[in-house]
Design a protein around this motif. Structure first.
Motif, short mmCIF file in Angstrom:
data_model
loop_
_atom_site.label_atom_id
_atom_site.label_comp_id
_atom_site.label_asym_id
_atom_site.label_seq_id
_atom_site.Cartn_x
_atom_site.Cartn_y
_atom_site.Cartn_z
N THR A 221 0.51 -31.13 -12.22
CA THR A 221 0.85 -30.18 -11.19
C THR A 221 0.02 -30.51 -10.00
N LEU A 222 -0.85 -31.42 -10.10
CA LEU A 222 -1.82 -31.74 -9.02
C LEU A 222 -2.81 -30.83 -8.61
N GLU A 223 -3.01 -29.68 -9.19
CA GLU A 223 -3.75 -28.77 -8.96
C GLU A 223 -5.12 -28.91 -9.27
N MET A 224 -6.29 -28.29 -8.61
CA MET A 224 -7.52 -28.66 -8.93
C MET A 224 -7.71 -28.11 -10.39
N GLY A 225 -8.13 -29.12 -11.41
CA GLY A 225 -8.52 -28.72 -12.50
C GLY A 225 -7.55 -29.03 -13.72
N ALA A 226 -6.14 -29.15 -13.19
CA ALA A 226 -4.84 -29.52 -13.76
C ALA A 226 -5.20 -30.78 -14.57
N ALA A 227 -4.57 -30.95 -15.80
CA ALA A 227 -4.59 -32.21 -16.37
C ALA A 227 -3.54 -33.36 -15.74
N VAL A 228 -3.91 -34.54 -15.85
CA VAL A 228 -3.33 -35.68 -15.64
C VAL A 228 -2.94 -36.27 -16.64
N ASP A 229 -1.62 -36.28 -17.42
CA ASP A 229 -1.28 -36.83 -18.57
C ASP A 229 -0.73 -38.34 -18.20
N MET A 230 -0.95 -39.44 -18.64
CA MET A 230 -0.83 -40.85 -18.42
C MET A 230 -0.63 -41.57 -19.52
N THR A 231 0.31 -42.60 -19.28
CA THR A 231 0.48 -43.83 -20.31
C THR A 231 0.04 -44.98 -19.58
N LEU A 232 -1.17 -45.89 -20.07
CA LEU A 232 -1.55 -47.00 -19.39
C LEU A 232 -1.20 -48.35 -20.00
N MET A 233 -0.92 -48.94 -19.21
CA MET A 233 -1.02 -50.42 -19.92
C MET A 233 -2.37 -51.00 -20.47
N ASN A 234 -2.50 -51.40 -21.45
CA ASN A 234 -3.76 -51.92 -22.01
C ASN A 234 -4.11 -53.08 -21.64
N TYR A 235 -4.83 -53.25 -20.78
CA TYR A 235 -5.32 -54.71 -20.24
C TYR A 235 -6.46 -55.43 -21.13
N ALA A 236 -6.89 -54.48 -22.12
CA ALA A 236 -7.88 -55.19 -23.16
C ALA A 236 -7.19 -55.73 -24.33
N VAL A 237 -5.83 -55.10 -24.57
CA VAL A 237 -5.05 -55.68 -25.68
C VAL A 237 -3.51 -55.68 -24.77
N PRO A 238 -3.34 -56.68 -24.42
CA PRO A 238 -2.07 -56.92 -23.65
C PRO A 238 -0.91 -56.57 -24.42
N GLY A 239 0.21 -56.01 -23.88
CA GLY A 239 1.44 -55.79 -24.83
C GLY A 239 1.35 -54.24 -25.38
#
Length: 176
Positions: free
Chosen positions: A63-81
C-alpha cells in the motif's frame, strides 16, 4: 534524506542490534536519467508492473503507507535461476525523492537492514537515481561481506533498468 538518516541513526557501538556501521553499506551505481523525477517516482511506486522492467525484484506489492509491508519476489543472485520471497516494511516515503523499506531485527531473522532508493532532480526533465542497502547491527558486517557483492549487482541492474523504463515512458509521453 539518506545522510540525515545515517547521522541520526545509532552507531553500532550504541546499538548492537540495529546500529549503523558505515562499512556495511552497499551502494548502487548512480544513473543519470533523461526523465523528470516524477516519471521515475511513478515507475518506482507502480509495484504491480515491476515484473515488466525490474530484473531483480520481479514481483512487489504494498500500500506504500508508512509501516506497510512490501511483499516481494526477488531473483536470487547468489543461486542463479531461483526466486526468494522477501517482506520488508516502508520506513521512509518522500514523493519524487526517496522511498525506503527495512527488514527489522527479530529472533527469527537477526539481520536488520534498510534500503533507500533516492531520486535527485537535476533539471525539469532529468534526475539521477541510486540505491543503498545498510546492513545493520552486529551481524551487518558479516551479511555485507557475504551478500554485498551480489546485492550491488542486483541494485546496479535495477538502476539501469529503471533508467531505461523511465526514459521510454517519458519519450512516449512526449510523443502523445
Amino acid at each position: 534524506m539518506l545522510l540525515d538518516w545515517m547521522k541520526s541513526h545509532p552507531t553500532l557501538a550504541d546499538d548492537p542490534v540495529s546500529g549503523f556501521d558505515p562499512d556495511a553499506v552497499t551502494v548502487s551505481e548512480t544513473v543519470e536519467i533523461a526523465a523528470p523525477a516524477s516519471v521515475v517516482w511513478a515507475v518506482l511506486t507502480d509495484m504491480p508492473r515491476y515484473n515488466e522492467w525490474n530484473p531483480f525484484c520481479v514481483r512487489a506489492s504494498s500500500t506504500l503507507e508508512m509501516g506497510a509491508a512490501v511483499d516481494m519476489t526477488l531473483m536470487n543472485y547468489a543461486v542463479p535461476g531461483t526466486l526468494v520471497p522477501n517482506c520488508e516494511y516502508i520506513c521512509a516515503f518522500e514523493p519524487e525523492r526517496m522511498i525506503s523499506w527495512e527488514m527489522i531485527h527479530s529472533d527469527f531473522w537477526p539481520y536488520p537492514a534498510r534500503r533507500d532508493q533516492v531520486i535527485e532532480p537535476t533539471g525539469e526533465a532529468s534526475c539521477r537515481y541510486f540505491s543503498t542497502d545498510a546492513f545493520l547491527g552486529a551481524n551487518g558486517i558479516h551479511v555485507f561481506r557475504f551478500a554485498g557483492p551480489w546485492v550491488k549487482r542486483a541494485f546496479d541492474d535495477s538502476a539501469r533498468a529503471l533508467k531505461d523504463r523511465a526514459e521510454m515512458l517519458y519519450a512516449q509521453e512526449q510523443k502523445a
